[in-house]
Design a protein around this motif. Structure first.
Motif, PDB file in Angstrom:
ATOM      1  N   ILE A 131      19.072 117.483  15.037  1.00 25.71           N
ATOM      2  CA  ILE A 131      19.662 118.073  13.840  1.00 25.71           C
ATOM      3  C   ILE A 131      18.818 117.687  12.629  1.00 25.71           C
ATOM      4  O   ILE A 131      18.502 116.521  12.424  1.00 25.71           O
ATOM      5  CB  ILE A 131      21.104 117.554  13.637  1.00 25.71           C
ATOM      6  CG1 ILE A 131      21.961 117.757  14.880  1.00 25.71           C
ATOM      7  CG2 ILE A 131      21.745 118.178  12.406  1.00 25.71           C
ATOM      8  CD1 ILE A 131      22.253 119.190  15.225  1.00 25.71           C
ATOM      9  N   ALA A 133      18.091 117.386   8.427  1.00 21.82           N
ATOM     10  CA  ALA A 133      18.877 116.833   7.323  1.00 21.82           C
ATOM     11  C   ALA A 133      19.856 117.855   6.750  1.00 21.82           C
ATOM     12  O   ALA A 133      20.939 117.501   6.282  1.00 21.82           O
ATOM     13  CB  ALA A 133      17.947 116.313   6.231  1.00 21.82           C
ATOM     14  N   ASP A 134      19.496 119.132   6.792  1.00 18.89           N
ATOM     15  CA  ASP A 134      20.383 120.175   6.256  1.00 18.89           C
ATOM     16  C   ASP A 134      21.463 120.612   7.247  1.00 18.89           C
ATOM     17  O   ASP A 134      22.249 121.502   6.965  1.00 18.89           O
ATOM     18  CB  ASP A 134      19.574 121.387   5.790  1.00 18.89           C
ATOM     19  CG  ASP A 134      18.898 122.144   6.934  1.00 18.89           C
ATOM     20  OD1 ASP A 134      19.066 121.773   8.124  1.00 18.89           O
ATOM     21  OD2 ASP A 134      18.179 123.113   6.636  1.00 18.89           O
ATOM     22  N   GLY A 135      21.488 119.977   8.432  1.00 15.10           N
ATOM     23  CA  GLY A 135      22.491 120.301   9.435  1.00 15.10           C
ATOM     24  C   GLY A 135      22.071 121.359  10.430  1.00 15.10           C
ATOM     25  O   GLY A 135      22.793 121.636  11.382  1.00 15.10           O
ATOM     26  N   GLY A 136      20.906 121.943  10.231  1.00 15.16           N
ATOM     27  CA  GLY A 136      20.429 122.954  11.170  1.00 15.16           C
ATOM     28  C   GLY A 136      19.880 122.347  12.440  1.00 15.16           C
ATOM     29  O   GLY A 136      19.388 121.226  12.451  1.00 15.16           O
ATOM     30  N   VAL A 137      19.988 123.087  13.516  1.00 11.68           N
ATOM     31  CA  VAL A 137      19.482 122.633  14.813  1.00 11.68           C
ATOM     32  C   VAL A 137      17.974 122.846  14.852  1.00 11.68           C
ATOM     33  O   VAL A 137      17.487 123.945  14.610  1.00 11.68           O
ATOM     34  CB  VAL A 137      20.158 123.398  15.969  1.00 11.68           C
ATOM     35  CG1 VAL A 137      19.553 123.014  17.305  1.00 11.68           C
ATOM     36  CG2 VAL A 137      21.660 123.137  15.966  1.00 11.68           C
ATOM     37  N   THR A 138      17.232 121.786  15.147  1.00 11.46           N
ATOM     38  CA  THR A 138      15.771 121.883  15.222  1.00 11.46           C
ATOM     39  C   THR A 138      15.274 122.014  16.648  1.00 11.46           C
ATOM     40  O   THR A 138      14.228 122.614  16.884  1.00 11.46           O
ATOM     41  CB  THR A 138      15.101 120.666  14.563  1.00 11.46           C
ATOM     42  OG1 THR A 138      15.532 119.483  15.234  1.00 11.46           O
ATOM     43  CG2 THR A 138      15.450 120.577  13.087  1.00 11.46           C
ATOM     44  N   ARG A 162      16.934 121.914  20.984  1.00 12.64           N
ATOM     45  CA  ARG A 162      18.063 121.693  21.880  1.00 12.64           C
ATOM     46  C   ARG A 162      17.607 121.849  23.318  1.00 12.64           C
ATOM     47  O   ARG A 162      16.682 122.599  23.605  1.00 12.64           O
ATOM     48  CB  ARG A 162      19.220 122.624  21.566  1.00 12.64           C
ATOM     49  CG  ARG A 162      18.912 124.086  21.812  1.00 12.64           C
ATOM     50  CD  ARG A 162      20.055 125.048  21.458  1.00 12.64           C
ATOM     51  NE  ARG A 162      21.231 124.822  22.258  1.00 12.64           N
ATOM     52  CZ  ARG A 162      22.463 124.606  21.753  1.00 12.64           C
ATOM     53  NH1 ARG A 162      22.654 124.618  20.457  1.00 12.64           N
ATOM     54  NH2 ARG A 162      23.470 124.402  22.550  1.00 12.64           N
ATOM     55  N   GLU A 195      26.893 120.864  23.894  1.00 12.98           N
ATOM     56  CA  GLU A 195      28.298 121.020  23.513  1.00 12.98           C
ATOM     57  C   GLU A 195      29.255 120.579  24.618  1.00 12.98           C
ATOM     58  O   GLU A 195      30.468 120.514  24.401  1.00 12.98           O
ATOM     59  CB  GLU A 195      28.609 122.485  23.152  1.00 12.98           C
ATOM     60  CG  GLU A 195      27.878 122.986  21.927  1.00 12.98           C
ATOM     61  CD  GLU A 195      26.477 123.525  22.252  1.00 12.98           C
ATOM     62  OE1 GLU A 195      26.109 123.594  23.454  1.00 12.98           O
ATOM     63  OE2 GLU A 195      25.753 123.841  21.305  1.00 12.98           O
TER      64      GLU A 195
END
Length: 132
Positions: A26, A28-33, A35, A40
């Motif tokens: 994740i 810093a802005d909360g977006g997934v970088t 996976r 989940e």
């Protein structure tokens, strides 16, 4: 879905073991970088959370020396010195054994179990391997 192999351990040119798992990175802005697998999925991390719980205890102001920090960040075998350390951690937070939410347990070592029983003791939350 079967999680992908995330790590292969190689020894002497041969793959010794493969470890499957799920991971998510994740920003810093909360977006997934990044996976992999199924991050989940519901899991039961159990003792894997202990180091993070210990960090939260420190950030909340609990003062733990090296030995007590090690006890808070890991499992133990329910020996007397573990119980004493757990009592110190609880006292530092203004808590007592009755505040623990883990189940009662015996010490792991059979000889220590027998000694506890010999002196009239039994399973207790303080001796449960997660009490620290």
């Amino acid at each position: 879905m079967i999680n992908p192999v995330l790590v292969e351990v190689e020894r002497s040119g041969f793959v010794e073991s493969r470890h499957r798992g799920a991971a998510i990175g994740i920003a810093a802005d909360g977006g997934v970088t990044v996976r992999a697998g199924e991050p989940e999925a519901v899991i039961f991390p159990r003792s894997a959370n202990k180091p993070m719980q210990a960090v939260a205890m420190l950030r909340s102001g609990l003062d733990l020396d090296d030995e007590l920090l090690a006890l808070a960040a890991g499992s133990h075998s329910g020996e007397d010195f573990h119980v004493e350390g757990t009592e110190k951690i609880l006292a530092g937070a203004g808590l007592v054994a009755g505040d623990l939410r883990c189940p009662a347990g015996w010490p792991i070592d059979p000889e220590v179990q027998q000694e506890v029983a010999r002196v009239g003791g039994g399973p207790s939350r303080m001796r449960m391997n997660c009490s620290g």
